[in-house]
Design a protein around this motif. Structure first.
Motif, PDB file in Angstrom:
ATOM      1  N   ARG A 221      -9.134   3.776   8.859  1.00 39.18           N
ATOM      2  CA  ARG A 221      -8.500   2.973   9.900  1.00 39.18           C
ATOM      3  C   ARG A 221      -6.970   2.941   9.709  1.00 39.18           C
ATOM      4  N   ALA A 222      -6.541   2.923   8.468  1.00 42.45           N
ATOM      5  CA  ALA A 222      -5.104   2.960   8.160  1.00 42.45           C
ATOM      6  C   ALA A 222      -4.910   3.870   6.953  1.00 42.45           C
ATOM      7  N   TYR A 223      -3.761   4.550   6.902  1.00 42.19           N
ATOM      8  CA  TYR A 223      -3.581   5.483   5.786  1.00 42.19           C
ATOM      9  C   TYR A 223      -2.107   5.828   5.588  1.00 42.19           C
ATOM     10  N   MET A 224      -1.817   6.317   4.372  1.00 42.78           N
ATOM     11  CA  MET A 224      -0.519   6.904   4.027  1.00 42.78           C
ATOM     12  C   MET A 224      -0.776   8.271   3.395  1.00 42.78           C
ATOM     13  N   VAL A 225       0.073   9.244   3.716  1.00 39.68           N
ATOM     14  CA  VAL A 225      -0.062  10.595   3.163  1.00 39.68           C
ATOM     15  C   VAL A 225       1.321  11.077   2.720  1.00 39.68           C
ATOM     16  N   VAL A 226       1.391  11.617   1.480  1.00 38.84           N
ATOM     17  CA  VAL A 226       2.635  12.210   0.978  1.00 38.84           C
ATOM     18  C   VAL A 226       2.329  13.620   0.482  1.00 38.84           C
ATOM     19  N   PRO A 227       3.307  14.521   0.545  1.00 37.22           N
ATOM     20  CA  PRO A 227       3.073  15.892   0.095  1.00 37.22           C
ATOM     21  C   PRO A 227       3.159  16.014  -1.431  1.00 37.22           C
ATOM     22  N   VAL A 228       2.509  17.053  -1.965  1.00 38.24           N
ATOM     23  CA  VAL A 228       2.580  17.401  -3.387  1.00 38.24           C
ATOM     24  C   VAL A 228       3.089  18.831  -3.483  1.00 38.24           C
ATOM     25  N   PHE A 229       4.240  19.000  -4.144  1.00 33.90           N
ATOM     26  CA  PHE A 229       4.874  20.310  -4.270  1.00 33.90           C
ATOM     27  C   PHE A 229       4.792  20.808  -5.710  1.00 33.90           C
ATOM     28  N   ILE A 230       4.589  22.105  -5.840  1.00 36.05           N
ATOM     29  CA  ILE A 230       4.822  22.796  -7.120  1.00 36.05           C
ATOM     30  C   ILE A 230       6.102  23.584  -6.938  1.00 36.05           C
ATOM     31  N   GLY A 231       7.172  23.069  -7.529  1.00 35.34           N
ATOM     32  CA  GLY A 231       8.478  23.677  -7.264  1.00 35.34           C
ATOM     33  C   GLY A 231       8.856  23.433  -5.818  1.00 35.34           C
TER      34      GLY A 231
END
Length: 883
Positions: free
Chosen positions: A315-325
């Motif tokens: 119903r509700a969410y947060m998303v952040v990216p994950v980088f390798i370099g």
């Protein structure tokens, strides 16, 4: 009347002063005045400062019900026919007994008629120098004469109202300040709560980062991160999502609240096919953007997108990216199920920090994987190199042992002509040179592994220099060069140094000089200099030390300046060296290492076309006793008489080496048998019970390790059965050991081979090729023998060390472990710090109780082998800890 007014004024004033609310004050005043003066209306008129005090409004009144109200009525000041404002600021009043007889204009009369006013009394109300308004008394029912007492009474009331207004204004200002302070305090409290909240999240972030950094296992990192993030946010689910090459992806790891079923138990796919992410190759997340949604139904999502979210009950969410370099690897998401949620900035900050640390951990894990792969490859390559060097060592040293052995046996023949002796010497020198080339490669391998150690001993310096001149004279003569060896008259006759390493350094330097010189000369200058202060020693058994200096100067082709910086690197040859097509490029690298190992220094000066000078300085000790250690076995011709017969077994598969060793042992007077494989060695031991075995390590059927292990096992069985002496064995005297001495013989010089020999039960190790003196020393050490010498016909015991063999390392460690831990710790520290006085004192502590251990330690001490003393004590401490 005057008294009545004073009393009433006091009552009104008290009531006014008890109130701070302006409206209440106004109402009290008009009520009291109307009652006292019996006027038809009493009103308070307030001027508007923004109109420059020309307009105003009635803000309070008390009027008889039959007359109209003037409250809230706005009036311009001049329409009332009042005096100019400036007059009121001086406190003047305005009194009219009858508006129709006061000579007012028709306009003013109409205004008064509008408010039904027939007579009026107006008194100004001041705030300092500023006119605030008027206190107005209206008589509406008819004319009225205003008495002076009434005017004075109203003026006094107006003054009290002005004071009350000022107090009320101050109160209102204070109240406003109080309200502002309260608001500020509330804001401070809110800010404190926010700061505390933020601090809590910062602590959570720090703990998450710490947990991530405490492990190198990526699955452990995923599990710890998702768990900690979910606990910190208090949300329903946190997931790690990994992209596939086609930009679809799957949930790798999740952390779920206790009352929530994990995704793996729900009938939902673990692979998420997001068309937006696939079509845009990660979409906005490639630009390090984030997504924060409080309620999916408040977003303009397509039905298909909503359907996917509803599958997962998001119903509700947060998303952040994950980088390798700089590469987008995946996503870290926090979900609230079934209900909306307002996400705070600090919560998004926590999730972003966790995502960033995940990226760092993934990068570190990838680097670790690469390092491990590189390490595994390097270890495999190193093992391959070691195997190659071991095989090369064996294959080259074994035939070389035969060459040198037979040439040494032939040299014993007294019937040889001078030419034959010279030929044998040439064979020996060539064989030794070939051995030095092999040793170069093996030494370089040892240097790389950090396993090179010094073996200092007393040596005769002048014969060493003479042998070098003899070795290189023919080479110099063949090239038409002059070989000069210039020895200072101040040279000591004997020095204590690692002779083999010093010889190797000088041979390498002279070889290079002759190789790169075609015209002119090669000169070796040997001289001494005082030792620098840090190296100065003053021991009871040693004379003052000095620096032994060697200059090797040639008139050869020289070395370019740009090549001098890399001259000591392994496998690096100068342009001249590459053109010569000789050598391995190891000579100077080995010299450099050996010289620094001896705490010396090497410098090179060179000019192209003019020659090169190599300068070496090595600190050496001058022994008080001039004896050279190896000379004790120089002319051994046999065993001394009156010694018990000794049976000796030679196990060697190479017939030439077997023949050489058998001839040497037979000539000394031993009973000798030979076999060519390990199985035959075990069988011979069972039937013949030799006192000593020379055990080659690379054998057919059973190798040296397997044969030694089998013999030691049979010995143990005999000891358990109480039948140590075989019926075929000759009675063993108390001068011989109670068990068979086994000496491992191998062409391998690697420490792991020697360690393997010791572990399986060998008493010592002999490396091929060997000199006869090395054999004699082992025989004396392990069998307590005495030899007969050809030059004087005398018998000599083992190196002047008495009749008892030298204690083995393991026995020494066991004996040392009986000492106290404090004593051992002090002894080890003294050896590590090279504290000769304290080491000598510690050895003296055990002299009376354990002479054999003292002999062992004194030999190491006299050879300055403090590292071996420290190792023995360290192992003794380990044994004590296990006890």
């Amino acid at each position: 009347m005057l008294l009545q007014h004073s009393t009433l004024l006091r009552e009104v004033t008290n009531e006014i002063q008890q109130n701070l609310d302006t409206n209440t004050i106004f109402q009290i005043a008009v009520d009291k005045i109307q009652n006292i003066l019996k006027a038809d209306r009493v009103a308070i008129f307030r001027l508007d400062p923004e109109s420059n005090y020309t307009e105003g409004v009635f803000v309070a009144e008390r009027v008889l019900p039959v007359f109209c109200s003037v409250v809230s009525a706005q009036v311009r000041e001049e329409s009332l026919g009042l005096n100019p404002v400036s007059r009121y600021q001086l406190g003047q009043v305005f009194a009219i007994e009858d508006v129709y007889k006061a000579g007012l204009s028709e306009f003013h009369i109409q205004i008064y008629a509008r408010f039904e006013v027939r007579a009026t009394l107006v008194v100004p109300m001041l705030q300092g120098d500023t006119l605030w308004g008027f206190l107005c008394i209206h008589q509406c029912s008819g004319p009225r004469v205003w008495l002076p007492t009434e005017i004075e009474f109203v003026q006094q009331l107006a003054t009290q109202l002005s004071i009350a207004l000022k107090q009320a204004k101050l109160y209102e200002h204070a109240l406003e300040k109080s309200q502002q302070l309260q608001l500020a305090l509330q804001q401070v409290e809110i800010q404190k709560e926010q700061e505390a909240w933020k601090a809590k999240y910062e602590r959570n972030i720090a703990e998450i980062i710490l947990r991530i950094r405490q492990s190198l296992d990526i699955q452990d990192i995923f599990r710890a991160t998702t768990h900690d993030v979910r606990e910190s946010l208090g949300c329903d689910r946190v997931v790690v999502y990994k992209f596939f090459p086609d930009w679809s992806g799957e949930f790798l790891v999740e952390a779920t609240a206790p009352n929530i079923l994990p995704l793996s138990e729900l009938e939902v796919p673990m692979v998420w096919q997001d068309t937006y992410l696939q079509e845009n190759q990660g979409g906005k997340y490639r630009d390090n953007a984030t997504t924060v949604v409080a309620d999916i139904y408040q977003e303009s999502y397509r039905d298909c997108h909503l359907e996917i979210l509803e599958w997962y009950k998001i119903r509700a969410y947060m998303v952040v990216p994950v980088f390798i370099g700089e590469t987008l690897w995946g996503l870290l998401a926090a979900y609230q199920l079934n209900v909306p949620r307002q996400w705070h900035k600090v919560e998004l900050y926590l999730l972003k920090q966790a995502g960033a640390q995940l990226g760092v951990a993934l990068q570190q894990a990838e680097l670790l994987k690469q390092v491990r792969e590189s390490r595994d490859k390097a270890e495999a390559a190193n093992k391959a190199k070691s195997a190659f060097l071991a095989n090369m060592s064996h294959e080259l040293r074994t035939p070389l042992n035969a060459i040198l052995g037979f040439s040494q046996l032939l040299a014993r023949d007294e019937n040889l002509t001078l030419e034959q002796k010279q030929t044998l010497n040439t064979i020996n020198r060539s064989g030794s040179h070939l051995l030095s080339l092999i040793n170069d490669v093996l030494d370089m391998s040892k240097i790389e592994a950090g396993k090179i150690a010094l073996n200092p001993k007393n040596c005769d310096l002048l014969p060493l220099l003479d042998s070098l001149q003899e070795m290189f004279a023919l080479k110099a003569k063949s090239k038409g060069l002059v070989l000069n060896i210039q020895k200072s008259s101040q040279l000591p006759s004997h020095i204590r140094v690692d002779e083999s390493r010093l010889r190797q350094v000088l041979i390498n330097l002279l070889t290079n000089a002759l190789k790169f010189t075609d015209v002119g000369s090669v000169t070796l200058r040997v001289f001494t200099q005082p030792l620098p202060a840090p190296f100065s020693l003053n021991q009871e058994t040693l004379q003052p030390s000095l620096s032994l200096c060697f200059d090797v100067e040639d008139t050869g082709i020289g070395i370019a300046n740009n090549e001098l910086d890399h001259i000591f690197e392994a496998f690096i040859q100068t342009s001249s060296g590459r053109r010569s097509h000789e050598g391995t490029g190891l000579g100077l690298a080995i010299c450099h290492h050996f010289i620094h190992l001896m705490e010396g220094d090497i410098q090179i000066q060179s000019q192209l076309g003019q020659g090169t000078t190599v300068s070496v300085q090595i600190p050496v000790l001058i022994p008080e006793v001039k004896a050279v250690e190896d000379s004790a076995y120089a002319n051994v011709i046999g065993l001394a008489p009156d010694q018990a017969p000794i049976r000796m077994l030679i196990v060697e598969d190479n017939p030439e080496n077997r023949q050489i060793l058998k001839r040497l042992m037979t000539e000394l007077g031993f009973e000798v048998q030979t076999v060519d494989n390990g199985q035959a060695a075990v069988e011979c031991w069972q039937t013949w019970r030799p006192h000593m075995i020379w055990m080659d390590w690379q054998l057919p059927i059973l190798n040296g390790y397997e044969a030694t292990k089998a013999i030691r096992s049979l010995e143990a069985q005999d000891q358990d059965a109480g039948d140590l002496a075989s019926q075929n064995a000759v009675e063993i005297t108390d001068r011989l050991p109670e068990r068979t001495i086994i000496i491992a013989v191998s062409a391998s010089v690697f420490e792991d081979t020697q360690a393997e020999c010791e572990d399986v039960g060998c008493d010592d190790f002999l490396c091929k090729p060997y000199q006869p003196s090395m054999l004699y020393e082992l025989l004396v050490q392990h069998l307590n023998l005495k030899f007969l010498y050809g030059n004087q016909g005398q018998t000599v015991a083992a190196s002047g060390d008495g009749d008892s063999p030298l204690m083995r390392d393991r026995e020494a460690e066991l004996q040392l472990s009986q000492r106290t831990e404090e004593w051992l710790t002090q002894f080890q520290q003294a050896a590590v710090e090279l504290d000769e006085e304290l080491v000598s004192q510690k050895i003296a502590d055990i002299t009376a109780d354990n002479p054999r251990l003292t002999k062992k330690l004194m030999k190491l001490f006299s050879g300055f082998q403090f590292d071996q003393i420290a190792d023995l004590v360290d192992n003794a401490l380990s044994l004590k800890g296990k006890a």
